[in-house]
Design a protein around this motif. Structure first.
Motif, short mmCIF file in Angstrom:
data_model
loop_
_atom_site.label_atom_id
_atom_site.label_comp_id
_atom_site.label_asym_id
_atom_site.label_seq_id
_atom_site.Cartn_x
_atom_site.Cartn_y
_atom_site.Cartn_z
N MET A 203 30.59 53.02 43.34
CA MET A 203 30.16 51.52 42.50
C MET A 203 30.56 49.90 42.12
O MET A 203 30.02 49.48 43.25
CB MET A 203 29.28 51.79 41.45
CG MET A 203 28.28 53.08 41.84
SD MET A 203 27.35 53.48 40.07
CE MET A 203 28.05 53.01 38.82
N LEU A 204 31.74 49.91 41.81
CA LEU A 204 32.11 48.99 41.92
C LEU A 204 32.99 48.44 42.90
O LEU A 204 32.85 47.04 42.76
CB LEU A 204 33.96 49.24 41.16
CG LEU A 204 33.56 49.83 39.78
CD1 LEU A 204 34.66 50.15 39.16
CD2 LEU A 204 33.00 48.74 38.35
N HIS A 205 33.71 48.92 43.72
CA HIS A 205 34.06 48.84 45.24
C HIS A 205 32.28 47.74 46.47
O HIS A 205 32.50 46.47 46.67
CB HIS A 205 34.01 49.50 45.80
CG HIS A 205 34.94 48.78 47.22
ND1 HIS A 205 34.04 49.13 48.64
CD2 HIS A 205 35.24 48.22 47.89
CE1 HIS A 205 34.59 48.52 49.61
NE2 HIS A 205 35.80 48.11 49.25
N GLU A 206 31.38 48.31 45.42
CA GLU A 206 30.07 47.48 46.43
C GLU A 206 29.84 45.97 46.17
O GLU A 206 29.14 45.41 45.91
CB GLU A 206 29.10 48.01 46.25
CG GLU A 206 28.96 49.98 47.12
CD GLU A 206 28.00 50.44 46.45
OE1 GLU A 206 26.86 50.33 45.58
OE2 GLU A 206 27.53 51.97 47.24
N ARG A 207 29.79 45.86 44.24
CA ARG A 207 29.76 44.89 43.53
C ARG A 207 31.05 44.23 44.07
O ARG A 207 30.27 42.32 43.93
CB ARG A 207 29.81 45.34 42.45
CG ARG A 207 28.69 45.81 42.32
CD ARG A 207 28.47 46.56 41.05
NE ARG A 207 27.26 46.79 40.17
CZ ARG A 207 26.50 48.29 40.73
NH1 ARG A 207 27.47 48.67 41.48
NH2 ARG A 207 24.85 48.40 40.07
N ILE A 208 32.19 44.53 44.66
CA ILE A 208 33.21 43.15 44.13
C ILE A 208 33.25 42.75 46.24
O ILE A 208 33.62 41.53 46.14
CB ILE A 208 34.66 44.30 44.10
CG1 ILE A 208 34.36 44.31 43.34
CG2 ILE A 208 36.11 43.58 45.21
CD1 ILE A 208 36.27 45.56 42.89
N ARG B 29 40.98 38.54 40.56
CA ARG B 29 40.07 39.14 40.53
C ARG B 29 40.76 40.75 39.67
O ARG B 29 41.27 41.20 40.02
CB ARG B 29 39.10 39.83 41.66
CG ARG B 29 38.14 38.61 42.38
CD ARG B 29 37.58 39.02 43.49
NE ARG B 29 38.26 39.62 44.61
CZ ARG B 29 38.18 40.32 45.51
NH1 ARG B 29 36.83 40.60 45.62
NH2 ARG B 29 39.16 41.07 46.39
N ILE B 30 39.94 41.01 38.74
CA ILE B 30 40.21 42.06 37.46
C ILE B 30 38.98 42.87 37.78
O ILE B 30 38.57 42.14 36.35
CB ILE B 30 40.54 41.15 35.46
CG1 ILE B 30 42.24 40.18 36.63
CG2 ILE B 30 41.01 42.53 35.17
CD1 ILE B 30 42.57 39.95 35.12
N CYS B 31 38.82 44.43 37.45
CA CYS B 31 38.03 44.88 37.26
C CYS B 31 38.27 45.74 35.86
O CYS B 31 39.54 46.45 35.67
CB CYS B 31 38.35 46.36 38.64
SG CYS B 31 36.13 47.59 38.17
N CYS B 32 37.96 45.87 34.78
CA CYS B 32 37.66 45.91 33.79
C CYS B 32 37.18 47.29 33.53
O CYS B 32 35.69 46.78 33.42
CB CYS B 32 37.42 44.75 32.39
SG CYS B 32 38.77 43.54 32.33
N LYS C 105 42.87 48.76 47.15
CA LYS C 105 44.39 47.56 46.70
C LYS C 105 44.36 46.62 47.48
O LYS C 105 44.91 45.57 47.52
CB LYS C 105 45.49 48.92 47.00
CG LYS C 105 46.59 49.17 45.98
CD LYS C 105 47.56 49.89 45.84
CE LYS C 105 47.96 50.17 44.76
NZ LYS C 105 49.40 51.02 44.93
N SER C 106 44.13 47.26 49.20
CA SER C 106 43.59 45.79 49.78
C SER C 106 42.68 44.19 49.04
O SER C 106 42.49 44.02 50.38
CB SER C 106 43.40 46.57 51.26
OG SER C 106 41.97 47.27 51.40
N GLU C 107 41.94 44.87 48.42
CA GLU C 107 40.98 44.11 47.91
C GLU C 107 41.10 43.01 47.36
O GLU C 107 41.17 41.55 46.91
CB GLU C 107 39.75 44.86 46.89
CG GLU C 107 39.20 45.75 47.90
CD GLU C 107 38.32 45.03 49.21
OE1 GLU C 107 37.74 43.93 48.93
OE2 GLU C 107 37.80 46.24 50.13
#
Length: 120
Positions: free
Chosen positions: A113-118, A50-53, A67-69
């Motif tokens: 917000m990104l973590h919630e979506r991931i 998974r890449i978060c841009c 990092k653990s994700e």
């Protein structure tokens, strides 16, 4: 600082602060009236990767939370809105925080917000 026989580190820290403040001043002059930004952030899945841009230069301390994700971050993607620093960088008046258009705490908000979506 030099006149008071300050260390090379102290001189560099103050120079970085001044550079950041000058960048912030120039940014404020050029983007007067801009109150909000819409950031085009994307999460790409390629197999197990998974890449978060994000369209900012993201402070590594902000991405370390995930990092653990098993997630990679790609900065400068889908635009560029300068630096996005963490609260500590703002409190220490680091160059990246001083030259950022984002207020203290906005980096943590974006990462949350990104973590919630991931994790969905």
């Amino acid at each position: 600082i030099k006149a008071e026989n300050g260390s090379a580190l102290q001189v560099r820290e103050k120079k970085a602060y001044l550079e950041g403040a000058n960048a912030d001043l120039m940014y404020a002059k050029n983007y007067q009236g801009v109150k909000a930004y819409t950031l085009d952030c994307r999460i790409i899945n390629i197999g197990e990767t998974r890449i978060c841009c994000v369209p900012v230069e993201l402070y590594s301390e902000l991405s370390n939370v995930m990092k653990s994700e098993d997630l990679l971050f790609s900065s400068y993607a889908n635009g560029y809105y300068l630096y996005l620093a963490d609260i500590k960088a703002h409190e220490e008046h680091n160059y990246e925080a001083c030259s950022s258009p984002f207020a203290k705490g906005e980096g943590e908000k974006l990462v949350e917000m990104l973590h919630e979506r991931i994790v969905l």
